[in-house]
Write a protein that holds these residues in place. Structure first.
Motif, PDB file in Angstrom:
ATOM      1  N   ASN A 160      42.378  39.331  49.077  1.00 53.44           N
ATOM      2  CA  ASN A 160      43.389  40.298  49.493  1.00 53.44           C
ATOM      3  C   ASN A 160      44.548  40.393  48.504  1.00 53.44           C
ATOM      4  OD1 ASN A 160      43.388  41.805  52.285  1.00 53.44           O
ATOM      5  ND2 ASN A 160      42.232  39.916  52.581  1.00 53.44           N
ATOM      6  N   MET A 161      44.792  39.339  47.738  1.00 50.82           N
ATOM      7  CA  MET A 161      45.864  39.379  46.743  1.00 50.82           C
ATOM      8  C   MET A 161      45.612  40.466  45.701  1.00 50.82           C
ATOM      9  SD  MET A 161      48.201  37.270  47.614  1.00 50.82           S
ATOM     10  CE  MET A 161      49.176  37.243  46.126  1.00 50.82           C
ATOM     11  N   TYR A 162      44.339  40.828  45.522  1.00 55.89           N
ATOM     12  CA  TYR A 162      43.986  41.917  44.595  1.00 55.89           C
ATOM     13  C   TYR A 162      44.747  43.194  44.950  1.00 55.89           C
ATOM     14  CZ  TYR A 162      41.018  45.337  42.155  1.00 55.89           C
ATOM     15  OH  TYR A 162      40.558  46.356  41.361  1.00 55.89           O
ATOM     16  N   SER A 163      44.867  43.465  46.248  1.00 59.93           N
ATOM     17  CA  SER A 163      45.500  44.710  46.708  1.00 59.93           C
ATOM     18  C   SER A 163      46.983  44.779  46.379  1.00 59.93           C
ATOM     19  CB  SER A 163      45.311  44.855  48.225  1.00 59.93           C
ATOM     20  OG  SER A 163      43.940  44.843  48.562  1.00 59.93           O
ATOM     21  N   GLY A 266      33.045  40.082  33.368  1.00 64.96           N
ATOM     22  CA  GLY A 266      34.201  40.936  33.126  1.00 64.96           C
ATOM     23  C   GLY A 266      34.997  41.265  34.371  1.00 64.96           C
ATOM     24  N   THR A 267      34.698  40.603  35.478  1.00 63.77           N
ATOM     25  CA  THR A 267      35.369  40.926  36.733  1.00 63.77           C
ATOM     26  C   THR A 267      36.784  40.347  36.780  1.00 63.77           C
ATOM     27  OG1 THR A 267      35.036  41.038  39.133  1.00 63.77           O
ATOM     28  CG2 THR A 267      34.635  38.918  38.091  1.00 63.77           C
ATOM     29  N   ASP A 268      37.503  40.651  37.870  1.00 71.43           N
ATOM     30  CA  ASP A 268      38.907  40.251  37.986  1.00 71.43           C
ATOM     31  C   ASP A 268      39.062  38.792  38.408  1.00 71.43           C
ATOM     32  OD1 ASP A 268      39.653  40.195  41.183  1.00 71.43           O
ATOM     33  OD2 ASP A 268      38.026  41.582  40.735  1.00 71.43           O
ATOM     34  N   THR A 269      40.275  38.282  38.284  1.00 65.03           N
ATOM     35  CA  THR A 269      40.579  36.880  38.582  1.00 65.03           C
ATOM     36  C   THR A 269      40.364  36.554  40.053  1.00 65.03           C
ATOM     37  OG1 THR A 269      42.180  36.738  36.774  1.00 65.03           O
ATOM     38  CG2 THR A 269      42.409  35.127  38.564  1.00 65.03           C
ATOM     39  N   TYR A 270      40.749  37.436  40.952  1.00 65.09           N
ATOM     40  CA  TYR A 270      40.649  37.161  42.380  1.00 65.09           C
ATOM     41  C   TYR A 270      39.188  37.038  42.816  1.00 65.09           C
ATOM     42  CZ  TYR A 270      45.446  38.599  41.818  1.00 65.09           C
ATOM     43  OH  TYR A 270      46.741  38.690  41.369  1.00 65.09           O
ATOM     44  N   SER A 271      38.331  37.922  42.309  1.00 65.18           N
ATOM     45  CA  SER A 271      36.902  37.833  42.612  1.00 65.18           C
ATOM     46  C   SER A 271      36.307  36.556  42.038  1.00 65.18           C
ATOM     47  CB  SER A 271      36.159  39.050  42.044  1.00 65.18           C
ATOM     48  OG  SER A 271      36.604  40.240  42.652  1.00 65.18           O
ATOM     49  N   THR A 272      36.752  36.180  40.857  1.00 61.36           N
ATOM     50  CA  THR A 272      36.242  34.978  40.203  1.00 61.36           C
ATOM     51  C   THR A 272      36.582  33.728  40.999  1.00 61.36           C
ATOM     52  OG1 THR A 272      36.462  36.020  38.029  1.00 61.36           O
ATOM     53  CG2 THR A 272      36.303  33.611  38.082  1.00 61.36           C
TER      54      THR A 272
END
Length: 458
Positions: A160-163, A266-272
């Motif tokens: 959720n921090m992605y948002s 290449g994905t984002d930090t939050y998904s990782t």
């Protein structure tokens, strides 16, 4: 669940149709184990001796389990190095200096050097200013549908921090470092608040305390967790040491390798980080310390005389014969993918476990743990074909430490994650800096090619 969600009853039941389909699934997914040997497949990306397939390079940490003697590799006492520094010396250093180690060793793992006093103070201030969550995050995310499993709750909070991040997909080193420092600082709050939110839903009182800037990470965890906000110096020091010991363990451990794999896409930090959390949750990885504690609880109920080694030995045999505890055939906390003689983290833990056991009145429990530590390798050697030595790993004693600290079992694995997120961050940065190639190993296909059969002919 039916009471609150009656229309979706089938979602939560294993129906006869699901059982039938599961049988079909098992039948057509089974692979003859001998084929793994025939095609020289390294199951678990390890050989028969437990040595991992070389899949990358790292400067972050190093694990020593063997030494070369007369041209041959032989098992040795385990050693762990963070950025070239022996973990035992690092722990001794901050304990002798009488200061908390989490912030200092976080700096070391992320930036490669031990900080000066001035650098450490500045870095501590950097973490402190990031110990905050977005407005209404606790209400809108953490308090909504709290999970009984804190690892799932934490993963949801991280995703959720992605948002809330305008630069969520920016994978430049400065931006990823910013994101990692944020998550390292915010993780204890997400963890403790998620635990309180679930308890509140179960009918307990709700109390949410903001972290105090003057406190260390370990102190804040204990302060935010306890309704009276009280903790002893020894409790905070031991929790701090536990965080340091769990920070990193080479690039090949399951959750850190997951970090490399997902980062390489290449994905984002939050998904990782959420992916790494999913890996760590497993009982064969970060969830092992809960299994150790539960195993010992069962042992204490079924072994009448804890000092009777024959009775303890019989219980261990029953474990391996799938007659005791969870019938999985495992003695949890024993054995490691790399170490075969000793786990240096367990060695450090053991020293302080004994001290804490004496202070908390857990001498009998500690003695039982010691008995199992000595007997388990013998019993495993008698019952199983093993290719390397078996020893107590860090999870063996960490569960006992956490129980003596009065920490809830629901937070055992999240506390591991609160430490390991530092290592994940360092490895994500290392992958981004050095490798621009997606990780894509090979699998050999075994299914024979077939001609399509029309519906009416099946």
């Amino acid at each position: 669940m039916e009471k609150h969600y009656p229309a979706a009853r089938a979602l939560f039941e294993i129906t006869p149709e699901i059982e039938h389909l599961a049988e079909l699934c098992e039948k057509n997914t089974a692979i003859d184990k001998e084929l793994y040997t025939k095609y020289e497949v390294k199951r678990g990306l390890r050989d028969l001796n437990g040595k991992g397939v070389l899949a990358g390079l790292t400067n972050i940490s190093d694990i020593i389990a063997k030494k070369v003697v007369d041209g041959q590799e032989v098992p040795c006492e385990g050693e762990l190095y963070y950025r070239g520094y022996n973990i035992k010396e690092l722990v001794k250093g901050f304990l002798d200096a009488d200061h908390y180690g989490f912030e200092e060793i976080t700096y070391l793992l992320l930036f490669g050097e031990l900080p000066s006093e001035k650098e450490l103070k500045k870095f501590h201030d950097t973490l402190v200013e990031r110990r905050t969550l977005p407005p209404n995050f606790v209400r809108d995310v953490i308090m909504k549908a709290p999970s009984r499993d804190m690892m799932n709750s934490l993963s949801r909070s991280i995703l959720n921090m992605y948002s809330y991040d305008a630069k969520a997909d920016d994978t430049s080193i400065p931006n990823v470092l910013r994101q990692c420092l944020n998550l390292i600082s915010q993780f204890p709050m997400m963890m403790v608040y998620g635990y309180h939110a679930y308890n509140y839903r179960m009918g307990e009182d709700l109390f949410i305390y903001a972290p105090k800037p003057e406190l260390s990470t370990a102190e804040n965890i204990l302060m935010m967790l306890r309704e009276d906000r009280q903790y002893t110096n020894l409790e905070a020091k031991i929790l701090d040491m536990a965080l340091v010991l769990h920070m990193d363990h080479g690039g090949g451990n399951n959750s850190t390798f997951t970090t490399h794999v997902v980062t390489s896409s290449g994905t984002d930090t939050y998904s990782t980080i959420a992916a790494a959390m999913a890996s760590l949750k497993g009982p064969k990885h970060g969830g092992a310390n809960i299994k150790v504690t539960q195993m010992f609880e069962d042992m204490k109920k079924n072994v009448h005389d804890w000092e009777d080694k024959d009775e303890v030995r019989q219980y261990l045999c029953d474990l391996l014969d799938k007659k005791a505890f969870d019938q999985k055939g495992l003695i949890y906390g024993m054995g490691h993918a790399v170490y075969s003689v000793s786990d240096p983290r367990a060695d450090i833990f053991k020293t302080f476990v004994k001290q804490l056991a004496a202070e908390k009145g857990y001498e009998k429990e500690y003695a039982l743990y010691e008995t199992v530590e000595h007997l388990a390798p013998e019993v495993i050697g008698e019952k199983r074909r093993i290719y390397k030595g078996v020893n107590a790993n860090v999870d063996f004693y960490s569960g006992l430490v956490y129980s003596m600290l009065g920490l809830p079992q629901a937070l055992y694995t999240p506390i591991f994650a609160a430490a390991r997120i530092v290592g994940w961050s360092a490895h994500r940065l290392e992958e981004l800096k050095n490798v621009d190639k997606i990780i894509r190993p090979a699998y050999k296909a075994l299914a024979e090619h077939r001609d399509y059969v029309k519906m009416e002919d099946r």
